[in-house]
Design a protein around this motif. Structure first.
Motif, PDB file in Angstrom:
ATOM      1  N   ILE A   1      90.158  19.870  48.331  1.00 40.14           N
ATOM      2  CA  ILE A   1      89.761  21.261  48.597  1.00 40.14           C
ATOM      3  C   ILE A   1      88.337  21.312  49.128  1.00 40.14           C
ATOM      4  CG2 ILE A   1      89.193  23.476  47.514  1.00 40.14           C
ATOM      5  CD1 ILE A   1      91.578  23.026  45.648  1.00 40.14           C
ATOM      6  N   PHE A   2      87.430  20.592  48.483  1.00 43.54           N
ATOM      7  CA  PHE A   2      86.039  20.604  48.936  1.00 43.54           C
ATOM      8  C   PHE A   2      85.883  19.972  50.319  1.00 43.54           C
ATOM      9  CE2 PHE A   2      84.915  21.026  44.295  1.00 43.54           C
ATOM     10  CZ  PHE A   2      84.448  22.322  44.411  1.00 43.54           C
ATOM     11  N   SER A   3      86.670  18.954  50.605  1.00 41.96           N
ATOM     12  CA  SER A   3      86.644  18.337  51.923  1.00 41.96           C
ATOM     13  C   SER A   3      87.096  19.349  52.981  1.00 41.96           C
ATOM     14  CB  SER A   3      87.554  17.112  51.939  1.00 41.96           C
ATOM     15  OG  SER A   3      87.609  16.551  53.223  1.00 41.96           O
ATOM     16  N   TYR A   4      88.172  20.054  52.673  1.00 38.83           N
ATOM     17  CA  TYR A   4      88.678  21.093  53.566  1.00 38.83           C
ATOM     18  C   TYR A   4      87.626  22.193  53.764  1.00 38.83           C
ATOM     19  CZ  TYR A   4      91.198  25.389  54.698  1.00 38.83           C
ATOM     20  OH  TYR A   4      91.571  26.565  55.250  1.00 38.83           O
ATOM     21  N   LEU A   5      87.045  22.669  52.671  1.00 33.48           N
ATOM     22  CA  LEU A   5      86.060  23.750  52.752  1.00 33.48           C
ATOM     23  C   LEU A   5      84.801  23.315  53.500  1.00 33.48           C
ATOM     24  CD1 LEU A   5      86.375  25.321  49.199  1.00 33.48           C
ATOM     25  CD2 LEU A   5      87.069  26.346  51.383  1.00 33.48           C
TER      26      LEU A   5
ATOM     27  N   TYR B   1      91.302  16.042  39.964  1.00 33.52           N
ATOM     28  CA  TYR B   1      90.048  15.747  40.655  1.00 33.52           C
ATOM     29  C   TYR B   1      90.299  15.380  42.123  1.00 33.52           C
ATOM     30  CZ  TYR B   1      87.206  16.009  36.459  1.00 33.52           C
ATOM     31  OH  TYR B   1      86.540  16.452  35.346  1.00 33.52           O
ATOM     32  N   ARG B   2      91.393  14.678  42.369  1.00 35.92           N
ATOM     33  CA  ARG B   2      91.753  14.334  43.746  1.00 35.92           C
ATOM     34  C   ARG B   2      92.053  15.615  44.541  1.00 35.92           C
ATOM     35  NH1 ARG B   2      96.757  11.971  45.569  1.00 35.92           N
ATOM     36  NH2 ARG B   2      97.367  12.205  43.409  1.00 35.92           N
ATOM     37  N   TYR B   3      92.739  16.546  43.898  1.00 37.87           N
ATOM     38  CA  TYR B   3      93.030  17.833  44.535  1.00 37.87           C
ATOM     39  C   TYR B   3      91.733  18.615  44.788  1.00 37.87           C
ATOM     40  CZ  TYR B   3      94.882  22.589  45.035  1.00 37.87           C
ATOM     41  OH  TYR B   3      95.156  23.855  45.469  1.00 37.87           O
ATOM     42  N   ALA B   4      90.851  18.639  43.803  1.00 42.30           N
ATOM     43  CA  ALA B   4      89.563  19.326  43.976  1.00 42.30           C
ATOM     44  C   ALA B   4      88.758  18.671  45.095  1.00 42.30           C
ATOM     45  CB  ALA B   4      88.775  19.312  42.667  1.00 42.30           C
TER      46      ALA B   4
ATOM     47  N   SER C   1      97.389  17.971  54.799  1.00 46.19           N
ATOM     48  CA  SER C   1      97.210  17.027  53.691  1.00 46.19           C
ATOM     49  C   SER C   1      96.998  17.757  52.372  1.00 46.19           C
ATOM     50  CB  SER C   1      96.018  16.113  53.952  1.00 46.19           C
ATOM     51  OG  SER C   1      96.229  15.349  55.093  1.00 46.19           O
ATOM     52  N   LEU C   2      96.179  18.799  52.412  1.00 47.76           N
ATOM     53  CA  LEU C   2      95.920  19.583  51.211  1.00 47.76           C
ATOM     54  C   LEU C   2      97.194  20.250  50.720  1.00 47.76           C
ATOM     55  CD1 LEU C   2      93.854  20.682  49.167  1.00 47.76           C
ATOM     56  CD2 LEU C   2      93.383  22.528  50.791  1.00 47.76           C
ATOM     57  N   ALA C   3      97.988  20.784  51.635  1.00 47.11           N
ATOM     58  CA  ALA C   3      99.249  21.430  51.254  1.00 47.11           C
ATOM     59  C   ALA C   3     100.195  20.432  50.582  1.00 47.11           C
ATOM     60  CB  ALA C   3      99.917  22.054  52.474  1.00 47.11           C
ATOM     61  N   LEU C   4     100.287  19.225  51.119  1.00 45.75           N
ATOM     62  CA  LEU C   4     101.161  18.206  50.526  1.00 45.75           C
ATOM     63  C   LEU C   4     100.686  17.808  49.130  1.00 45.75           C
ATOM     64  CD1 LEU C   4     101.824  15.973  53.666  1.00 45.75           C
ATOM     65  CD2 LEU C   4     103.427  17.543  52.542  1.00 45.75           C
ATOM     66  N   LEU C   5      99.391  17.645  48.985  1.00 42.78           N
ATOM     67  CA  LEU C   5      98.836  17.293  47.676  1.00 42.78           C
ATOM     68  C   LEU C   5      99.054  18.428  46.681  1.00 42.78           C
ATOM     69  CD1 LEU C   5      97.242  15.280  45.968  1.00 42.78           C
ATOM     70  CD2 LEU C   5      95.153  16.255  46.925  1.00 42.78           C
ATOM     71  N   HIS C   6      98.796  19.644  47.113  1.00 40.05           N
ATOM     72  CA  HIS C   6      98.980  20.808  46.247  1.00 40.05           C
ATOM     73  C   HIS C   6     100.450  20.949  45.852  1.00 40.05           C
ATOM     74  CE1 HIS C   6      98.059  25.374  45.601  1.00 40.05           C
ATOM     75  NE2 HIS C   6      98.424  24.771  44.498  1.00 40.05           N
ATOM     76  N   ARG C   7     101.352  20.758  46.810  1.00 38.10           N
ATOM     77  CA  ARG C   7     102.785  20.859  46.505  1.00 38.10           C
ATOM     78  C   ARG C   7     103.206  19.814  45.481  1.00 38.10           C
ATOM     79  NH1 ARG C   7     106.648  20.303  51.435  1.00 38.10           N
ATOM     80  NH2 ARG C   7     106.105  18.125  51.137  1.00 38.10           N
ATOM     81  N   SER C   8     102.682  18.616  45.623  1.00 36.98           N
ATOM     82  CA  SER C   8     103.005  17.550  44.658  1.00 36.98           C
ATOM     83  C   SER C   8     102.561  17.934  43.254  1.00 36.98           C
ATOM     84  CB  SER C   8     102.336  16.251  45.102  1.00 36.98           C
ATOM     85  OG  SER C   8     102.501  15.246  44.146  1.00 36.98           O
ATOM     86  N   LEU C   9     101.342  18.450  43.139  1.00 45.50           N
ATOM     87  CA  LEU C   9     100.851  18.901  41.831  1.00 45.50           C
ATOM     88  C   LEU C   9     101.675  20.073  41.307  1.00 45.50           C
ATOM     89  CD1 LEU C   9      96.983  18.758  42.228  1.00 45.50           C
ATOM     90  CD2 LEU C   9      98.357  17.499  40.587  1.00 45.50           C
ATOM     91  N   TRP C  10     101.981  21.007  42.185  1.00 49.96           N
ATOM     92  CA  TRP C  10     102.756  22.191  41.804  1.00 49.96           C
ATOM     93  C   TRP C  10     104.117  21.778  41.236  1.00 49.96           C
ATOM     94  CZ3 TRP C  10     101.791  27.551  42.369  1.00 49.96           C
ATOM     95  CH2 TRP C  10     102.894  28.374  42.141  1.00 49.96           C
ATOM     96  N   MET C  11     104.802  20.892  41.939  1.00 50.43           N
ATOM     97  CA  MET C  11     106.143  20.488  41.520  1.00 50.43           C
ATOM     98  C   MET C  11     106.127  19.679  40.227  1.00 50.43           C
ATOM     99  SD  MET C  11     108.004  21.960  43.640  1.00 50.43           S
ATOM    100  CE  MET C  11     107.817  22.740  45.205  1.00 50.43           C
TER     101      MET C  11
END
Length: 118
Positions: free
Chosen positions: A34-38, A28-31, A77-87
């Motif tokens: 994403i919505f903040s970015y969009l 949800y934090r990632y979503a 920020s989104l990339a860092l969050l996404h990378r954390s989830l990905w890893m």
């Protein structure tokens, strides 16, 4: 009159913020991110073309000096969050493609800032 997409994404961002106290908190934090970015990206798009067509230098200056730097920051920020989830869920394999995409968006923000400053 159509509702601007930036308002829609901002609304979705607020909804995601409400769901962060449960098992799926990270998603949800990632979503929300994403919505903040969009929301910001579409706000820029909604303002850029009309400002360019009418030669509204004040709005173009705000986009170049405030909104695009904020978008670049959100991209990072989104990339860092996404990378954390990905890893946490996947192996390193495949992340390099997303690295290129996020870096490309950040680079495009820089180029747009430069072009609007001309």
């Amino acid at each position: 009159f159509k509702k601007p997409m930036s308002d829609h994404y901002a609304s979705c961002e607020k909804k995601m913020a409400r769901y962060q106290n449960n098992t799926w908190n990270d998603l949800y934090r990632y979503a929300e991110a994403i919505f903040s970015y969009l929301s910001l990206k579409t706000k820029i798009a909604e303002q850029l073309v009309p400002a360019y067509r009418t030669e509204d230098r004040e709005t173009l200056s705000v986009i170049a000096n405030e909104l695009l730097p904020a978008l670049k920051e959100k991209t990072t920020s989104l990339a860092l969050l996404h990378r954390s989830l990905w890893m946490s869920e996947c192996t390193m394999i495949g992340w390099c493609h997303l690295d290129y995409r996020y870096a490309g968006v950040a680079a495009r923000c820089e180029t747009a800032m430069m072009l609007l400053a001309l």
